[in-house]
Enzyme design. Structure first.
Site, short mmCIF file in Angstrom:
data_model
loop_
_atom_site.label_atom_id
_atom_site.label_comp_id
_atom_site.label_asym_id
_atom_site.label_seq_id
_atom_site.Cartn_x
_atom_site.Cartn_y
_atom_site.Cartn_z
N SER A 158 42.74 17.39 69.19
CA SER A 158 43.06 18.77 69.52
C SER A 158 41.84 19.68 69.34
CB SER A 158 44.24 19.25 68.66
OG SER A 158 44.72 20.48 69.10
N ASP A 317 42.52 20.13 74.13
CA ASP A 317 43.51 19.23 74.73
C ASP A 317 44.61 20.00 75.46
OD1 ASP A 317 44.60 20.10 72.28
OD2 ASP A 317 45.92 18.37 72.17
N ASP A 319 46.99 22.03 74.77
CA ASP A 319 48.38 22.22 74.35
C ASP A 319 48.59 23.59 73.69
OD1 ASP A 319 47.12 21.65 71.93
OD2 ASP A 319 48.63 20.23 71.24
N LYS A 430 54.44 21.73 72.52
CA LYS A 430 53.68 22.89 72.97
C LYS A 430 52.88 22.52 74.22
CE LYS A 430 50.29 22.08 69.27
NZ LYS A 430 51.06 21.11 68.48
#
Length: 607
Positions: A158, A317, A319, A430
């Site tokens: 992430s 990433d 999200d 998410k």
């Protein structure tokens, strides 16, 4: 180079672990690094690398890349993959035919780690759907539901620093794994540590009969669903707003281009320097848009050069979503996750009521994590939909969403203050791509009435009451210090469950205490918490008499003590300056009295 059997650190257990790892490892560069530590007699570093191993935490693994058992490398990924597939096959009877979705981001070794996992899966007869290029994390849970898979794995860290990577696992319900699966997979890993020679062989997996690339198919259906949810396509097409987008050196650019096209928007302005995946994140100190203006400097510069008034930013990433808006004075406001949660909560309710004007809202749900704003609760109390709170993280919200969907409920929206937003139940996690489009759509609609995002936020707080937050963290690398801080709060008067009763010498009394580490909750008749309890992490919530809610917790992935504060005011208290003064005074006292940063040598968050 010293032979593997000549390891002698003076610690027999350490020597055996090093020899074992060297005998199983197939990465010569990693072996050279370990041999250098051996030759230098660096027992301290070797102990850190070999006497502990990464364990499944927040829905999988996350940690630094490098040699040893406590870091991510080919061998640890192979061991993880071998343990995962054995657990999967023992738990889901038709897992081989259902298959597993695999995705990866643009970090160093991410594709390699995904390919190693794919090789292990097909070697065990499990069908693999692996994206042929970097993809947003939400494409994995989306793929799990689309293809009715047994599980999904996303290789990503992430927004963590460039040295890190991770291995995020989703189950067949499309949500991140929770107990007992995390513990079951960890146990299975430990039972399958010796690597098979075939586990390292990734040649030919792309042509394997059990291997397929779902990218084109998913692109079509994901963006068709996103298009079908657009409320005002003509408004989007004709908007005078100009949007600037940054992918933060991550995977998002190609996908946000498609999303804007599907929603009938003109192309956005892109931050060229951050457009393409770059595992070194060269233009930012931290590749995390949640850091605010320090992470969005280039975005603001680009937007200013192009007369653009709104910035949309994904993390690497894709999200998460951050958003900034320029006001009439030319100043940028970066919205917090809680503020975006309030805006998107309002928008998703508006969206539902326009689409289904006669719908019964009692079966309509919105969710937020326990450390996020209570604004959705205040909206629900007035509008009639149902609000639920879960533990921190989308693994908890996602699993609750799946339960609600099984009960035929409608879940409009879920969010966490760490800029994570789920704007439909198409993805049970998410999703920074769909959230970006929803924010753009909302801004375009509001602009037709002469209202900015900030203006709409003011209207929301005027209607439902101000909810003002001050969230931050301190860094602490010593686990014993972290534990002592929380234990002091639990034994404040020298006895168990004697927490602080106020701050500033009684000026602000505490009326509620919920400790989800021990299970104590004095707001329940039996003093027992309703939400799940975890002894492995620290989390205490204090509710003050004046409406302030404070949560102190540790991070599952970083050496941080986080604090979350929100002053929830009633709608009749509209003096924002006065409310902010109260919040600032209380937060300063909380930090000083509860965390004691000087005494505990805590490192403050860098501005």
């Amino acid at each position: 180079m010293a032979p593997k059997d000549s390891v002698n650190t003076g610690n027999t257990i350490l020597d055996e672990k090093i020899k074992e790892w060297l005998s199983w490892n197939n990465d010569s560069a990693a072996e050279n690094e370990i041999q250098n530590y051996i030759n230098e007699g660096d027992v301290s570093t070797l102990s850190k690398l070999f006497l502990t191993r990464l364990e499944f935490g927040t829905a999988g693994l996350r940690g630094r890349m490098g040699p040893g058992y406590s870091q991510l490398n080919d061998l640890v990924i192979v061991q993880t993959g071998q343990g995962f597939v054995k657990y999967l096959l023992s738990t889901i009877s038709d897992a081989k035919t259902k298959g597993v979705v695999l995705g990866y981001d643009g970090r160093h070794h991410s594709k390699r780690f995904a390919e190693l996992t794919a090789a292990i899966l097909v070697n065990n007869g499990v069908r693999v759907y692996m994206y042929s290029k970097v993809c947003p994390t939400p494409f994995v849970p989306y793929g799990v539901l689309k293809y009715k898979c047994a599980a999904g794995i996303m290789v990503t860290a992430s927004h963590n620093p460039k040295e890190d990577n991770g291995y995020k696992v989703y189950w067949d319900n499309g949500a991140q794994i929770i107990s007992p699966h995390d513990k079951g997979i960890q146990k299975s890993i430990l039972a399958n540590l010796e690597p098979l020679e075939s586990s390292f062989n990734t040649s030919g997996i792309n042509s394997h009969q059990l291997f397929s690339d779902p990218l084109e198919d998913v692109m079509q259906t994901y963006f068709k669903t996103l298009k079908d949810m657009v409320l005002y396509p003509e408004t989007n097409k004709n908007t005078v707003l100009k949007f600037t987008y940054t992918a933060m050196h991550g995977v998002g650019y190609d996908y946000m281009v498609k999303a804007f096209d599907a929603a009938n928007f003109k192309p956005f302005i892109v931050v060229e320097e951050q457009k393409d995946p770059d595992p070194d994140f060269p233009t930012v100190k931290f590749p995390n848009p949640e850091e605010g203006k320090s992470a969005l400097d280039l975005s603001m510069r680009t937007a200013n050069q192009n007369a653009s008034g709104i910035i949309l930013a994904n993390d690497p990433d894709a999200d998460r979503l951050a958003c900034a808006e320029k006001n009439q004075k030319g100043e940028w406001r970066v919205f917090t996750g809680n503020e975006l949660g309030a805006l998107l909560g309002w928008w998703m309710l508006h969206h539902h009521q326009v689409r289904y004007p006669d719908a019964n809202l009692s079966d309509v749900f919105m969710l937020a994590s326990t450390v996020s704003s209570k604004i959705l609760r205040s909206m629900a109390n007035k509008e009639g939909f149902t609000f639920e709170e879960t533990l921190t993280g989308f693994k908890w919200m996602g699993n609750r969403v799946t339960e609600l969907l099984r009960q035929k409920k409608t879940v409009l929206f879920a969010f966490e203050e760490a800029i994570g937003f789920m704007c439909s139940s198409t993805v049970i996690d998410k999703d920074g791509i769909s959230a970006g489009v929803r924010v753009a759509e909302m801004a375009s609609y509001l602009e037709t009435m002469g209202i900015s995002l900030a203006g709409k936020l003011d209207e929301i707080y005027a209607e439902y009451g101000h909810h003002i937050s001050d969230n931050s963290y301190y860094i602490c690398h010593e686990q014993l210090v972290i534990k002592s801080i929380f234990e002091r709060l639990r034994n404040f008067n020298g006895k168990p469950n004697t927490y602080p009763s106020s701050i500033l010498g009684g000026k602000y009394p505490i009326i509620g205490i919920r400790d989800l580490t021990t299970g104590y909750d004095n707001t329940q008749p039996d003093n027992k918490a309703i939400l799940p309890v975890s002894k492995s992490s620290q989390m205490v919530t204090f509710t003050f008499e004046n409406g302030l809610v404070l949560t102190l917790r540790t991070s599952g992935t970083e050496p941080k003590i986080k604090y979350y504060t929100e002053l929830c005011a009633s709608p009749n208290k509209q003096d924002l300056t006065e409310l902010k003064d109260v919040l600032n005074e209380m937060v300063a006292a909380i930090v000083l009295e509860f965390l004691q940063p000087e005494l505990n040598a805590l490192i403050a968050r860098s501005s």
